[in-house]
Design a protein around this motif. Structure first.
Motif, PDB file in Angstrom:
ATOM      1  N   ALA B  87     -53.520   6.141  -4.642  1.00  0.00           N
ATOM      2  CA  ALA B  87     -53.724   6.485  -6.050  1.00  0.00           C
ATOM      3  C   ALA B  87     -54.287   7.886  -6.215  1.00  0.00           C
ATOM      4  N   VAL B  88     -54.069   8.446  -7.404  1.00  0.00           N
ATOM      5  CA  VAL B  88     -54.769   9.667  -7.802  1.00  0.00           C
ATOM      6  C   VAL B  88     -55.443   9.407  -9.153  1.00  0.00           C
ATOM      7  N   VAL B  89     -56.528  10.143  -9.398  1.00  0.00           N
ATOM      8  CA  VAL B  89     -57.235  10.039 -10.673  1.00  0.00           C
ATOM      9  C   VAL B  89     -57.039  11.352 -11.425  1.00  0.00           C
ATOM     10  N   VAL B  90     -56.610  11.289 -12.676  1.00  0.00           N
ATOM     11  CA  VAL B  90     -56.471  12.507 -13.481  1.00  0.00           C
ATOM     12  C   VAL B  90     -57.545  12.492 -14.566  1.00  0.00           C
ATOM     13  N   GLY B  91     -58.417  13.499 -14.513  1.00  0.00           N
ATOM     14  CA  GLY B  91     -59.544  13.562 -15.448  1.00  0.00           C
ATOM     15  C   GLY B  91     -60.844  13.275 -14.719  1.00  0.00           C
ATOM     16  N   VAL B  92     -61.600  14.339 -14.384  1.00  0.00           N
ATOM     17  CA  VAL B  92     -62.794  14.158 -13.565  1.00  0.00           C
ATOM     18  C   VAL B  92     -64.052  14.189 -14.445  1.00  0.00           C
ATOM     19  N   GLY B  93     -64.065  13.427 -15.501  1.00  0.00           N
ATOM     20  CA  GLY B  93     -65.291  13.213 -16.275  1.00  0.00           C
ATOM     21  C   GLY B  93     -66.116  12.125 -15.614  1.00  0.00           C
ATOM     22  N   ASN B  94     -67.094  11.609 -16.362  1.00  0.00           N
ATOM     23  CA  ASN B  94     -67.942  10.545 -15.813  1.00  0.00           C
ATOM     24  C   ASN B  94     -67.135   9.322 -15.412  1.00  0.00           C
ATOM     25  N   LEU B  95     -66.164   8.982 -16.244  1.00  0.00           N
ATOM     26  CA  LEU B  95     -65.382   7.776 -15.971  1.00  0.00           C
ATOM     27  C   LEU B  95     -64.540   7.956 -14.711  1.00  0.00           C
ATOM     28  N   PHE B 110     -57.196  -0.033  -2.519  1.00  0.00           N
ATOM     29  CA  PHE B 110     -56.800   1.032  -3.434  1.00  0.00           C
ATOM     30  C   PHE B 110     -57.473   2.343  -3.003  1.00  0.00           C
ATOM     31  N   LYS B 111     -56.685   3.224  -2.397  1.00  0.00           N
ATOM     32  CA  LYS B 111     -57.215   4.467  -1.837  1.00  0.00           C
ATOM     33  C   LYS B 111     -56.953   5.618  -2.799  1.00  0.00           C
ATOM     34  N   ILE B 112     -58.011   6.279  -3.217  1.00  0.00           N
ATOM     35  CA  ILE B 112     -57.849   7.449  -4.079  1.00  0.00           C
ATOM     36  C   ILE B 112     -57.765   8.682  -3.189  1.00  0.00           C
ATOM     37  N   LEU B 113     -56.597   9.319  -3.157  1.00  0.00           N
ATOM     38  CA  LEU B 113     -56.381  10.444  -2.245  1.00  0.00           C
ATOM     39  C   LEU B 113     -56.818  11.779  -2.843  1.00  0.00           C
ATOM     40  N   ALA B 114     -56.770  11.891  -4.161  1.00  0.00           N
ATOM     41  CA  ALA B 114     -57.206  13.133  -4.803  1.00  0.00           C
ATOM     42  C   ALA B 114     -57.497  12.886  -6.272  1.00  0.00           C
ATOM     43  N   MET B 115     -58.285  13.798  -6.842  1.00  0.00           N
ATOM     44  CA  MET B 115     -58.553  13.772  -8.278  1.00  0.00           C
ATOM     45  C   MET B 115     -58.079  15.104  -8.852  1.00  0.00           C
ATOM     46  N   PHE B 116     -57.688  15.084 -10.118  1.00  0.00           N
ATOM     47  CA  PHE B 116     -57.136  16.288 -10.736  1.00  0.00           C
ATOM     48  C   PHE B 116     -57.839  16.605 -12.048  1.00  0.00           C
ATOM     49  N   THR B 130     -63.421  12.812  -1.709  1.00  0.00           N
ATOM     50  CA  THR B 130     -62.119  12.984  -2.374  1.00  0.00           C
ATOM     51  C   THR B 130     -62.053  14.350  -3.037  1.00  0.00           C
ATOM     52  N   PRO B 131     -61.033  15.158  -2.703  1.00  0.00           N
ATOM     53  CA  PRO B 131     -60.979  16.504  -3.273  1.00  0.00           C
ATOM     54  C   PRO B 131     -60.561  16.496  -4.750  1.00  0.00           C
ATOM     55  N   VAL B 132     -61.158  17.437  -5.508  1.00  0.00           N
ATOM     56  CA  VAL B 132     -60.713  17.659  -6.891  1.00  0.00           C
ATOM     57  C   VAL B 132     -59.737  18.832  -6.877  1.00  0.00           C
ATOM     58  N   LEU B 133     -58.504  18.581  -7.280  1.00  0.00           N
ATOM     59  CA  LEU B 133     -57.463  19.607  -7.259  1.00  0.00           C
ATOM     60  C   LEU B 133     -57.089  20.035  -8.677  1.00  0.00           C
ATOM     61  N   ASP B 134     -56.363  21.133  -8.733  1.00  0.00           N
ATOM     62  CA  ASP B 134     -55.885  21.671 -10.016  1.00  0.00           C
ATOM     63  C   ASP B 134     -54.744  20.798 -10.545  1.00  0.00           C
ATOM     64  N   ASN B 135     -54.795  20.481 -11.830  1.00  0.00           N
ATOM     65  CA  ASN B 135     -53.729  19.707 -12.478  1.00  0.00           C
ATOM     66  C   ASN B 135     -52.329  20.221 -12.141  1.00  0.00           C
ATOM     67  N   LYS B 136     -52.239  21.553 -11.936  1.00  0.00           N
ATOM     68  CA  LYS B 136     -50.927  22.145 -11.636  1.00  0.00           C
ATOM     69  C   LYS B 136     -50.313  21.579 -10.367  1.00  0.00           C
ATOM     70  N   GLU B 137     -51.169  21.077  -9.481  1.00  0.00           N
ATOM     71  CA  GLU B 137     -50.680  20.561  -8.196  1.00  0.00           C
ATOM     72  C   GLU B 137     -50.311  19.079  -8.267  1.00  0.00           C
ATOM     73  N   LEU B 138     -50.518  18.476  -9.442  1.00  0.00           N
ATOM     74  CA  LEU B 138     -50.371  17.018  -9.574  1.00  0.00           C
ATOM     75  C   LEU B 138     -49.005  16.518  -9.110  1.00  0.00           C
TER      76      LEU B 138
END
Lengths: 222, 222
Positions: B87-95, B110-116, B130-138
């Motif tokens: 999985a990936v997570v889009v939106g690195v706010g509190n939630l 459920f493995k989260i490989l990256a956040m955007f 888990t690395p936080v990446l740029d949305n452009k790389e999604l």
């Protein structure tokens, strides 16, 4: 007796969707809508919609449809959203902070007056203007401020003891994010948000879609 | 055809509760249980439990009850929990952070490989490894890593466009925390966690309990 006795929770659980849809319509300045049009937006059948809304009295008129504003206010009343609620959050992790930062809840009348934690590095901080207090003050704060709702975002291991404390302090409802079934007296409401359960439903649906797809594929492709 | 065709979602939505309950029993080294005993723990009737579990084949034996281990593994299979999901997570706010920090999800596969995110101060950070990446790389990341699940924890205003991007990149399922109904093609699963809806159900229940209480009170006290 009020009209809405003995309405099934299945109907009630659909009301927030009506509420959101009607709010969107009002924002778009649409003041009149048929059950057929509502059906397209909501994805329920028109007959389902008429049946749902009949539970709460006859808001629809043959040949006219529903008065959006009237229906919205009626559903707001049914959901208990015409007044404010005072809440506290117990457990100032990411989830607790996410909830405190969710300005949307406040717009709907849910005011978080304080957050509680046992971690001394958090106690004394403010999160979007909401103070983080020591768990020891929880009971006194609830009583002194007539708090009705306690939100539990603690680790699962302490969730029941927090619930016990909330109940003793006279809370009316618990919004529970801990993945367990809390034991509380009958007159206390518990509404659970079990994220694991939602995740497992998703994996079920992924499995099912994959299965359907494999059944649909022509034989020679297998 | 597999046995579990045409099972209502109401039954499916109860399965995670069975799953949790059976896991608890195994942790307590209880290996055999009757539908009556399950009924006490789960709060469903014994006949409901027998009916639910019959949908998936006959795991119970007259006079013996259920083999907890067998039933647990069977439910794990039905829920699609016998394998891992990327999985990936889009939106690195509190939630989003709360979800990335929830070790429990990983335990269930459920493995989260990256956040955007689009916020340059967040991009490059690591959250629990888990690395936080740029949305452009999604899009590229999803394709390169065969990601199946996209978690949307962005503001509601951008949720649909994020969903569109996830779909274009080939995602199978979206776990949606934005308070809206996403439009996606039929072959993409959407599982919503609508916190507002849960909150409104709670306010409904608070209102109902208060009403019941007022009806129960003896006349002379009113």
């Amino acid at each position: 007796m009020p009209k809405n006795r003995n309405i099934s929770m299945a109907v009630i659980r659909r009301l927030p969707k009506y509420n959101r849809c009607l709010k969107d319509l009002l924002d778009k300045e649409i003041y009149r809508i048929s059950s057929k049009e509502l059906s397209v937006i909501l994805g329920f059948t028109a007959s389902q919609i008429r049946q749902d809304l009949n539970n709460f009295g006859g808001f629809g008129q043959q040949g006219y449809g529903y008065n959006v504003e009237e229906l919205y206010h009626e559903i707001q009343k049914i959901l208990g959203l015409t007044r404010d609620y005072k809440a506290v959050v117990v457990g100032v992790g990411n989830l607790g902070q996410a909830i405190a930062n969710h300005t949307n809840f406040e717009e709907h009348g849910f005011k978080i007056l304080a957050m509680f934690d046992i971690n001394p590095t958090l106690i004394g901080l403010q999160i979007r203007g909401t103070p983080v207090l020591d768990n020891k003050e929880l009971r006194g704060f609830i009583k002194a401020n007539d708090i009705e709702i306690g939100v539990i975002t603690t680790p699962v291991q302490v969730a029941q003891s927090v619930a016990d404390e909330l109940v003793e302090a006279g809370i009316k409802a618990i919004w529970n994010f801990a993945p367990m079934d809390l034991k509380v007296p009958d007159d206390v409401v518990v509404e659970d948000v079990h994220l694991n359960e939602s995740l497992f439903i998703m994996s079920y649906l992924i499995k099912e879609k994959a299965l359907l797809k494999s059944l649909e594929e022509p034989e020679d492709k297998k």
